[in-house]
Design a protein around this motif. Structure first.
Motif, short mmCIF file in Angstrom:
data_model
loop_
_atom_site.label_atom_id
_atom_site.label_comp_id
_atom_site.label_asym_id
_atom_site.label_seq_id
_atom_site.Cartn_x
_atom_site.Cartn_y
_atom_site.Cartn_z
N UNK A 108 0.83 -1.20 0.00
CA UNK A 108 0.00 0.00 0.00
C UNK A 108 0.87 1.26 0.00
N UNK A 109 0.35 2.37 -0.53
CA UNK A 109 1.13 3.62 -0.54
C UNK A 109 1.50 4.07 0.87
N UNK A 110 2.63 4.74 1.04
CA UNK A 110 3.05 5.20 2.38
C UNK A 110 2.01 6.08 3.07
N UNK A 111 1.29 6.92 2.31
CA UNK A 111 0.30 7.79 2.95
C UNK A 111 -0.82 6.96 3.55
N UNK A 112 -1.20 5.89 2.87
CA UNK A 112 -2.27 5.03 3.40
C UNK A 112 -1.77 4.27 4.63
N UNK A 113 -0.55 3.76 4.58
CA UNK A 113 0.00 3.04 5.74
C UNK A 113 0.10 3.97 6.94
N UNK A 146 -16.17 1.42 11.02
CA UNK A 146 -15.56 2.54 10.33
C UNK A 146 -14.57 2.00 9.30
N UNK A 147 -14.69 2.46 8.06
CA UNK A 147 -13.84 1.99 6.97
C UNK A 147 -13.09 3.18 6.39
N UNK A 148 -11.78 3.05 6.28
CA UNK A 148 -10.95 4.05 5.62
C UNK A 148 -10.65 3.57 4.21
N UNK A 149 -11.01 4.37 3.21
CA UNK A 149 -10.77 4.05 1.81
C UNK A 149 -9.71 4.98 1.25
N UNK A 150 -8.92 4.46 0.30
CA UNK A 150 -7.91 5.29 -0.34
C UNK A 150 -7.78 4.90 -1.81
N UNK A 151 -7.87 5.91 -2.65
CA UNK A 151 -7.65 5.74 -4.09
C UNK A 151 -6.59 6.75 -4.50
N UNK A 152 -5.35 6.32 -4.74
CA UNK A 152 -4.28 7.27 -5.08
C UNK A 152 -4.59 8.14 -6.28
#
Length: 211
Positions: A18-23, A72-78
């Motif tokens: 996963x991208x560093x920002x998401x981690x 609670x769900x955290x979603x990330x789309x770069x």
């Protein structure tokens, strides 16, 4: 969110790819401090909603009673998402049983929505594109179940885009704290005092309890 619970990576973990920002955003969630009445654990994250997702669930406990629960769900789309107007999105489901008097209040849905927005504003959080529903349901029992008292439940489903901070990472710890405030308010708990917090390291599993 209920349908998506059984898909995705086990225990809501952010993969090493996963991208560093998401981690970084996930690590902030995992090391957050919440009041001890809110028991938290990571759960399976949905895959279909975004390239990267992390999920947790919580229960508000008072003695042997579960007062409210949520996810609670955290979603990330770069690449970003037009509907989100950002690269991160928070999605939540909160449920609680209601007293009959409260369930009968015609303004209850509007009040519950202001609990969500108020919890975010109380912590000075900036967010965008909020959306959601507030559902009030009643159950009445008949026949062999007629001795059970009628029951009412409130359900809040919502999502919002957290403002991305330094390095493109949103303050997910503060958003989690706001979400915990919402859970506590829906459950009828008084506001947390300055010493009413405990370190929560995810995943945290409850042992067998009589409830």
């Amino acid at each position: 969110m209920d349908d998506a619970k059984d898909t995705g990576e086990a225990d809501g973990q952010a993969s090493s790819g996963a991208p560093p920002v998401f981690r970084a955003a996930v690590e902030a969630l995992r090391s957050s401090r919440l009041r001890p009445q809110i028991e938290v654990e990571s759960t399976r994250a949905p895959q279909r909603l975004a390239p990267h997702a992390y999920a947790l669930e919580a229960t508000v406990v008072d003695g042997d009673q579960d007062l409210a629960d949520g996810r609670l769900v955290l979603l990330h789309d770069p690449a970003g998402h037009d509907a989100w107007r950002g690269t991160f999105r928070l999605v939540t489901l909160v449920r609680a049983e209601l007293e009959p008097e409260m369930a009968a209040d015609p303004l209850l849905p509007e009040v519950c929505w202001t609990w969500l927005t108020g919890a975010l504003q109380a912590r000075g959080l900036t967010y965008g594109e909020p959306s959601g529903t507030v559902t009030r349901a009643s159950s009445h029992y008949f026949g062999g179940l007629s001795e059970r008292p009628s029951a009412s439940q409130i359900e809040i489903r919502a999502s919002w885009t957290p403002r991305e901070g330094l390095g493109g990472v949103p303050d997910t710890a503060a958003h989690l704290a706001s979400w915990a405030d919402l859970l506590a308010q829906v459950a009828g708990l008084p506001p947390a005092g300055p010493g009413d917090a405990a370190v929560v390291t995810l995943p945290q599993r409850r042992g067998p309890q009589s409830r």
